[in-house]
Design a protein around this motif. Sequence first.
Motif, mmCIF file in Angstrom:
data_model
loop_
_atom_site.group_PDB
_atom_site.id
_atom_site.type_symbol
_atom_site.label_atom_id
_atom_site.label_comp_id
_atom_site.label_asym_id
_atom_site.label_seq_id
_atom_site.Cartn_x
_atom_site.Cartn_y
_atom_site.Cartn_z
ATOM 1 N N UNK A 1 0.851 -1.186 0.000
ATOM 2 C CA UNK A 1 0.000 0.000 0.000
ATOM 3 C C UNK A 1 0.888 1.237 0.000
ATOM 4 N N UNK A 2 0.332 2.352 -0.478
ATOM 5 C CA UNK A 2 0.997 3.642 -0.338
ATOM 6 C C UNK A 2 0.286 4.332 0.824
ATOM 7 N N UNK A 3 0.996 4.484 1.940
ATOM 8 C CA UNK A 3 0.382 5.059 3.137
ATOM 9 C C UNK A 3 0.802 6.505 3.280
ATOM 10 N N UNK A 4 -0.136 7.365 3.661
ATOM 11 C CA UNK A 4 0.265 8.747 3.961
ATOM 12 C C UNK A 4 -0.118 9.043 5.399
ATOM 13 N N UNK A 5 0.852 9.545 6.155
ATOM 14 C CA UNK A 5 0.635 9.865 7.568
ATOM 15 C C UNK A 5 0.868 11.360 7.729
ATOM 16 N N UNK A 6 -0.110 12.057 8.322
ATOM 17 C CA UNK A 6 0.063 13.491 8.590
ATOM 18 C C UNK A 6 0.213 13.661 10.098
ATOM 19 N N UNK A 7 1.273 14.361 10.519
ATOM 20 C CA UNK A 7 1.530 14.483 11.959
ATOM 21 C C UNK A 7 2.272 15.788 12.219
ATOM 22 N N UNK B 1 -2.394 12.312 17.555
ATOM 23 C CA UNK B 1 -2.267 13.444 16.620
ATOM 24 C C UNK B 1 -1.994 13.030 15.180
ATOM 25 N N UNK B 2 -1.559 11.785 14.968
ATOM 26 C CA UNK B 2 -1.243 11.395 13.586
ATOM 27 C C UNK B 2 -2.510 10.900 12.909
ATOM 28 N N UNK B 3 -2.704 11.268 11.640
ATOM 29 C CA UNK B 3 -3.839 10.703 10.911
ATOM 30 C C UNK B 3 -3.281 9.890 9.748
#
Length: 593
Positions: free
Chosen positions: A401-407, A463-465
């Motif tokens: 998968x290509x995962x994106x984490x915003x933090x 806090x991470x999505x």
Amino acid sequence: MKHIRNFCIIAHIDHGKSTLADRLLEFTHTMAITENQMLDNMDLEKERGITIKSHAIQMDYIHKNEAYKLNLIDTPGHVDFSYEVSRSIAACEGALLIVDASQGIQAQTISNLYMAIENDLEIIPVLNKIDLPSAMPEEVEDQIIELLGVKREEIIRASGKTGEGIPEILEAIIDRVPAPSGDPEAPLQALIFDSVFNSFRGIIAYFKIVNGTIHSNDFVKFFATKKEYYADEIGVLKFTMTPKQTLSCGDVGYIISGIKTSKEVKVGDTITHVKRPCEKIIDGFQEVKPMVFAGVYPIESEDFEDLRSSLEKLQLNDASLTFQPESSLALGFGFRCGFLGLLHMEIVQERLEREFNMDVITTVPNVQYMVYTKKGDILDVHNPSGLPDFMAIEKIEEPYIRASVITTTDYLGNIMTLCLGKRGELVKQEYISGNRVEIHFDMPLGEIVIDFYDRLKSISKGYASFDYHPNGFRESKLIKLDILLNGESVDALSCLTHVSNSESLGRRMCEKLKELIPRQQFDIAIQAAVGAKIIARETVKAVRKDVTAKCYGGDISRKRKLLEKQKKGKKRMKQIGNVEVPQKAFLAVLKLD
């Protein structure tokens, strides 16, 4: 038609979609709000405070002395229910993009936004929760402008709690969202975007009319299944169903036609007239791709047929669930179910218990692997027991998968460590604004299936999505780890794992099972094996009677004779005795860390 507006609400989880929907319903006098999140009508949704299903409702609103019909669809925000969102978007012309003024833009917001843009929806950005003391409206507006390229005055500031900004939202919907296009005189074309099961009326399908007009008692057919019915009742979705005589293009409504079997209604199908059919099916949305597979078995084997009918009824209401029958040596007959993620799996299990009174056992979740054999065949394997012999396998590919984490930057180090520990590869890292950063990883889906999301939330203090989408298959060095009890393999506990993890996983599984398997009259050997090689072992000691208690004094050979006799008895018992694995053991293996 020019007085109809179809729009949905999209946002990340917990950004206040359902509360804002309450205010819209209240302002348009559609219904009295007696409790929070009126549209979330499942007990589970209320308890967990999340939206699981999309909910459609029609509002009447008078603007500049003209009456408008507004069809609103409130959608879920969790990554596991993104299929619900894609179906809602297909039935709309506009979307309210809601962003929490205290949290800013998060991963699921971006993913839902791209889905809406692909379908050419008109996006209205709304800044919610501006009444909070921690709100940062200026900064979050900057993020929205950077993401969407809109003007600052196009962003509406609102609050679902106080009702601020609600009139402006309704005005923007009427002014900016285009009216549905279509020809009321053309042959009927209506897209089914959801369905529910009612034990008195049969299956009720929800649809949006793209072209044409439908009247009550019309003779209609469903395109994909080729079945024909009379439309006993059609109508629109207010808080309850409201019957109508006629629905025309642009309307969103429901149809009841006495359908009994769930296979006859497919989400994404097209309804048309039998006498004057349309030429082609509407391009709806893509077929759902399950990401996680697990076996679901009834606790009592005679409940197998009940479980089948429960799953069929649940599938009507949750189109992203897939299932097919399978059997296992340890658990008997059951189903191999495909889910979109772990939360989805948990919700399905809980809905089976609550809505259908089904007690089920769920096995270790797996993902789908592509196995290439030396003969040149390609096999789809969802279950380790379906693997061919290792000598016959050329290579195994696993899904990535290509995962994106915003933090925020404070948690960047911990999140990097977690992702790299799960065999992730860093693709890119970009700063969104201030101290917020988006990291893109390529990771094997099998590694994130069990506990990745929970651990990500705990190390980032929430806090991470996180959001992901499939990214093809890659070759991996995978091996099958078997658990043997007294030399017998237990297929429900075996799993596919990467070579580097096999030894530690095998050891941890053996230790856990030693704690959970009750002692018997004979020794139980618990072994973890890869092929013919044993990599870990634990022994559950036998419960034994003290046979030498009656020997006081006398020769040692008397004691020896009795112990030898006992040893032979234990050996005989071991040959015929079987080991019961408690249900706790299957569940504990999931939570090994």
